[in-house]
Design a protein around this motif. Sequence first.
Motif, mmCIF file in Angstrom:
data_model
loop_
_atom_site.group_PDB
_atom_site.id
_atom_site.type_symbol
_atom_site.label_atom_id
_atom_site.label_comp_id
_atom_site.label_asym_id
_atom_site.label_seq_id
_atom_site.Cartn_x
_atom_site.Cartn_y
_atom_site.Cartn_z
ATOM 1 N N ASN A 89 65.039 -34.644 8.579
ATOM 2 C CA ASN A 89 64.767 -34.710 10.011
ATOM 3 C C ASN A 89 63.884 -33.535 10.427
ATOM 4 O O ASN A 89 64.217 -32.386 10.164
ATOM 5 C CB ASN A 89 66.096 -34.662 10.785
ATOM 6 N N TRP A 90 62.748 -33.858 11.024
ATOM 7 C CA TRP A 90 61.846 -32.811 11.532
ATOM 8 C C TRP A 90 62.044 -32.667 13.024
ATOM 9 O O TRP A 90 62.120 -33.659 13.757
ATOM 10 C CB TRP A 90 60.383 -33.194 11.289
ATOM 11 N N GLU A 91 62.108 -31.423 13.476
ATOM 12 C CA GLU A 91 62.036 -31.153 14.911
ATOM 13 C C GLU A 91 60.918 -30.141 15.067
ATOM 14 O O GLU A 91 61.109 -28.972 14.750
ATOM 15 C CB GLU A 91 63.357 -30.582 15.422
ATOM 16 N N GLY A 92 59.726 -30.620 15.483
ATOM 17 C CA GLY A 92 58.540 -29.766 15.471
ATOM 18 C C GLY A 92 58.271 -29.376 14.029
ATOM 19 O O GLY A 92 58.229 -30.227 13.148
ATOM 20 N N GLU A 141 61.959 -25.235 -2.796
ATOM 21 C CA GLU A 141 61.064 -26.341 -3.165
ATOM 22 C C GLU A 141 60.435 -26.973 -1.927
ATOM 23 O O GLU A 141 59.247 -27.313 -1.926
ATOM 24 C CB GLU A 141 61.834 -27.424 -3.935
ATOM 25 N N LEU A 142 61.236 -27.151 -0.880
ATOM 26 C CA LEU A 142 60.711 -27.740 0.357
ATOM 27 C C LEU A 142 59.670 -26.814 0.987
ATOM 28 O O LEU A 142 58.626 -27.268 1.463
ATOM 29 C CB LEU A 142 61.854 -28.006 1.343
ATOM 30 N N ALA A 143 59.965 -25.514 0.984
ATOM 31 C CA ALA A 143 59.031 -24.552 1.573
ATOM 32 C C ALA A 143 57.691 -24.613 0.847
ATOM 33 O O ALA A 143 56.623 -24.619 1.465
ATOM 34 C CB ALA A 143 59.621 -23.141 1.498
ATOM 35 N N GLN A 144 57.755 -24.719 -0.477
ATOM 36 C CA GLN A 144 56.511 -24.790 -1.248
ATOM 37 C C GLN A 144 55.789 -26.104 -0.992
ATOM 38 O O GLN A 144 54.575 -26.127 -0.806
ATOM 39 C CB GLN A 144 56.807 -24.612 -2.730
ATOM 40 N N ALA A 145 56.538 -27.195 -0.965
ATOM 41 C CA ALA A 145 55.894 -28.506 -0.813
ATOM 42 C C ALA A 145 55.194 -28.638 0.537
ATOM 43 O O ALA A 145 54.150 -29.273 0.633
ATOM 44 C CB ALA A 145 56.927 -29.620 -0.977
ATOM 45 N N PHE A 146 55.762 -28.035 1.583
ATOM 46 C CA PHE A 146 55.194 -28.223 2.915
ATOM 47 C C PHE A 146 54.515 -26.967 3.460
ATOM 48 O O PHE A 146 54.106 -26.936 4.624
ATOM 49 C CB PHE A 146 56.287 -28.715 3.882
ATOM 50 N N GLY A 147 54.411 -25.934 2.630
ATOM 51 C CA GLY A 147 53.767 -24.709 3.073
ATOM 52 C C GLY A 147 54.448 -24.084 4.280
ATOM 53 O O GLY A 147 53.797 -23.612 5.200
ATOM 54 N N LEU A 148 55.765 -24.122 4.276
ATOM 55 C CA LEU A 148 56.527 -23.585 5.399
ATOM 56 C C LEU A 148 57.289 -22.331 4.970
ATOM 57 O O LEU A 148 57.691 -22.222 3.822
ATOM 58 C CB LEU A 148 57.587 -24.598 5.842
ATOM 59 N N PRO A 149 57.493 -21.407 5.894
ATOM 60 C CA PRO A 149 58.418 -20.311 5.578
ATOM 61 C C PRO A 149 59.855 -20.841 5.494
ATOM 62 O O PRO A 149 60.194 -21.815 6.168
ATOM 63 C CB PRO A 149 58.261 -19.350 6.753
ATOM 64 N N GLU A 150 60.667 -20.185 4.687
ATOM 65 C CA GLU A 150 62.021 -20.714 4.463
ATOM 66 C C GLU A 150 62.893 -20.685 5.716
ATOM 67 O O GLU A 150 63.841 -21.445 5.809
ATOM 68 C CB GLU A 150 62.693 -19.959 3.315
ATOM 69 N N ASP A 151 62.568 -19.812 6.664
ATOM 70 C CA ASP A 151 63.449 -19.768 7.834
ATOM 71 C C ASP A 151 63.251 -20.965 8.761
ATOM 72 O O ASP A 151 63.957 -21.124 9.742
ATOM 73 C CB ASP A 151 63.325 -18.439 8.597
ATOM 74 N N LEU A 182 58.332 -38.651 3.825
ATOM 75 C CA LEU A 182 58.396 -39.915 4.558
ATOM 76 C C LEU A 182 58.719 -39.658 6.032
ATOM 77 O O LEU A 182 58.116 -40.253 6.933
ATOM 78 C CB LEU A 182 59.457 -40.836 3.934
ATOM 79 N N ALA A 183 59.661 -38.749 6.280
ATOM 80 C CA ALA A 183 60.076 -38.470 7.663
ATOM 81 C C ALA A 183 58.929 -37.863 8.460
ATOM 82 O O ALA A 183 58.752 -38.144 9.645
ATOM 83 C CB ALA A 183 61.278 -37.533 7.665
ATOM 84 N N LYS A 184 58.128 -37.052 7.786
ATOM 85 C CA LYS A 184 56.998 -36.425 8.460
ATOM 86 C C LYS A 184 56.015 -37.495 8.915
ATOM 87 O O LYS A 184 55.535 -37.485 10.049
ATOM 88 C CB LYS A 184 56.327 -35.450 7.497
ATOM 89 N N ILE A 202 63.503 -23.967 7.474
ATOM 90 C CA ILE A 202 64.116 -25.060 6.733
ATOM 91 C C ILE A 202 65.611 -24.830 6.583
ATOM 92 O O ILE A 202 66.049 -23.726 6.268
ATOM 93 C CB ILE A 202 63.489 -25.172 5.328
ATOM 94 N N ARG A 203 66.366 -25.869 6.816
ATOM 95 C CA ARG A 203 67.810 -25.785 6.600
ATOM 96 C C ARG A 203 68.202 -26.901 5.635
ATOM 97 O O ARG A 203 67.859 -28.055 5.851
ATOM 98 C CB ARG A 203 68.534 -25.959 7.931
#
Lengths: 711, 155
Positions: free
Chosen positions: A368-371, A389-399, A427-429, A401-402
Amino acid sequence: MPDFDLTLPDPTIPGFEVDRYELRERPAYSFVPDRRDFLKLLGGGLVVLLALQSPAEAQESGGGARRGGPGGQATPQDIGAWLHIAESGLITVYTGKVEMGQNIRTSLAQAVAEELRTSPGRIELVMGDTMLTPFDIGTVGSMTTPIMAPQLHKVAAAAREMLLDLAAQQFQAGRATLTLADGQIVNPATGKSLTFGELTKGRKLTRTITADAQVTPATEWKIAGHDLHKVNARSIVTGKERYTSDLKLPGMLYGRVVRPAAFNATLASLETKQADQLPGVLTVHDGNFVGVACDDSAKLDQAAAAVKADWKAPAQTNSRELFAHLKSRAAKAADWQPDPSGDVHVEATYQVPYIAHTPLEPRAAVANWEGDHLTVWTGTQRPFGVRTELAQAFGLPEDKIRVIVPPTGSGYGGKHTGECAVEAARLAKAAGKPVKLQWTREDEFTWAYFRPAGVIDVRGSARKDGAITSWQFHNYNSGNAAIRSPYNIPNQIAEFHATDSPLRQGSYRGLAASANHFARESHMDELARAAGMEPAAFRLKNAADPRLRAVIEAATERFRWGRAKSRRGQGFGMMAGFDKGGYVSACIELTVLNGKVRIDRIVQSFECGAIVNPDQLKNQIAGGTIMGIGGALFEAVEFENGRILNPRLSKYRVPRFSDLPEIDIVLVDRKDLPSAGAGETPIVAVAPAVANAIFDATGKRLRSLPLKLDA
Amino acid sequence: MDLVVNGVRHSIRNGPARPLLAVLRDELDLTGTKYGCGEGQCGACTVLLDGAPVRSCLTPAKAAEGKQITTIEGLESNGQLHPVQQAFLDADALQCGYCTAGMIMSSVGLLKKNPNPAEPEIRSGLQGNLCRCGTYPRIVQAVRMAAQNNGGRHA
Ligand code: FES
Ligand code: FES
């Protein structure tokens, strides 16, 4: 006194080693909220945090401050666990470990209940949530019992001491005169009592402890170390327990990945027009990722089939050539030492195939994405690893992601990685809505990783009196754990050889130890027979370690080893071994009829230090033993040219009710020794004992798993 | 189309080919019934149709029309566990618990047909249900306990 560090095997547990394929590194950076944010979340009451400290760090800084934040305070990634007693009296423990059927939700609650002298039912465990729980490397390598349980004993013991201090103040009485009973502290002199909640009321007390807390010795345990039913069993038998695959968010879609035709394939062309025209169906394409999402799970088959994808894949090897492949691609071949010693020499090669974990719940994730904030619920043994892994896949900082781990339909080492979480999030994105992705059984059999295959070459020599004089053991690919023989052999050589694995491989319940025990204990039998000795006597002749001797004696005595055969086709076989802090010995009785093997009885003795919960321990041992029957007699992943040939339960045989032998477990309890985990070691016992019993019954020596006789 | 599940009538989306498993889990949010293989091999999806166990992954919703469907959520009555559920609790016949609902439903079906099964009959009656955690010995024990507590006479 040094404390345990979750990232490394504990040096105080003899023989403890993490399997080669298990990840053991902390991520380089961990952007988690500041500790003060956590404490705000927890509200009033009493908080005890356990700081992690390696011995080296303790010497360096005199405290857990090296990686710490302002004021030398430890930040959450330096904390192993914490415990909160709220003003309401609610006791909550936070740990990054996860429950996958190994029953740690119950055994960890017992550890805390023991120290607080309260009932386990009063204790809430928050597990495996990257926002709420301390960093944890993963629920791997049977480390929960040896490492997390002692940590929780310490945290809870420190909380108990703080409560006693508070009560002594309030009662104006000496601490030593007070008693604890079920969530209360009583002053026997006056008969007055205060609940834990009343004691903490109106305060906010925080203490960070290291390892100095006085824990209750195992010999005095009243709650830990005793039988207790699973704490969440009622919600399971009524169907209310929500596993990842059962979650539902408002507006949620169901997803399916359109899989490549073979491993290592790249997408050559794609046509999604037909699928896009189906009502309510969304197709997603990003590089080599192709997937569909729709509002009705019953439409997924049709939607995925409507996507026309062409894949290009290189030529790849097959399962028939696997063992030659593994040996020929080794970085370095075995360096055999000349061996003039002993009266008898035996050389042999043993083989184990890839096998699949086959957890009954295939991998699942809800994203689930919120923003740009992402929350993923997924059944993984490594929530913090999946967050990375999620942070790397989406280029996001870990904070941003939960990762939350709901109850999980087991893993057996197979759910360490986050591909299902990444796919669901992709898919959710695209959908702009939450998506649930449950892998199909075929996905699980194909796109997860496997227990490593291996080839093991062994040469051993012994004198006529049974003493082993030399031992050379070379393992290709299946790993290092338990590679050294626990018998008393002066100059043994045991080497692991890395090579090229045609399939993706990873952790598994007792992965390398199973292969190494199969080879070693089969070879022990071959050597015993060559020396003209009875197999149990041969092992005892060479076993100097008293703990190893104790399990052999316990198993053979219960089995009445040495009695005469009473039926045609009957065979007896045994083994002994050691891995991950646990000693094991097994004796097996089986019958071979028309080339078919039926295991009639298994006696298994097991010693893993002080026993935490004997009933659950037996359940774990029986479970591991039954799983081991699959690896011994049936299971092998067949593959060809980048495809799995048997990716269904109708083609990949796992143990069923009809395979169930009589299982007799003899526990050797050593209250004087630290507890080790039992989720893995019992599984290593089955294959070698069965192979030895088949030889006893038929005179045929089978050296390749699964053990199959030509009819 | 209407389906009667645990004594309650629900009107569900049309589509005769929809498997009962998807209808129960996704449409009615009765998620105690699990997916494990989709090919009738694991038994995690077992429910009762007019008291007889079926694999809901292979049963079209249409085939359940006009029949009494019982899922794990419908076994409890007036806050009382069914004797088979109680026996699974008492025998601690579960580890990860993912197979448990299917095991209980198959056992309820078995005891209805044979209220006092011998051990080999329990094993062959549950042969189509997989427990990958290997809890089989305790499951056999639980079914025997349930039989002793008249489990066969209930729902
Ligand atoms: S999901 Fe129906 S039998 Fe496995
Ligand atoms: S308890 Fe895990 S599959 Fe049966």
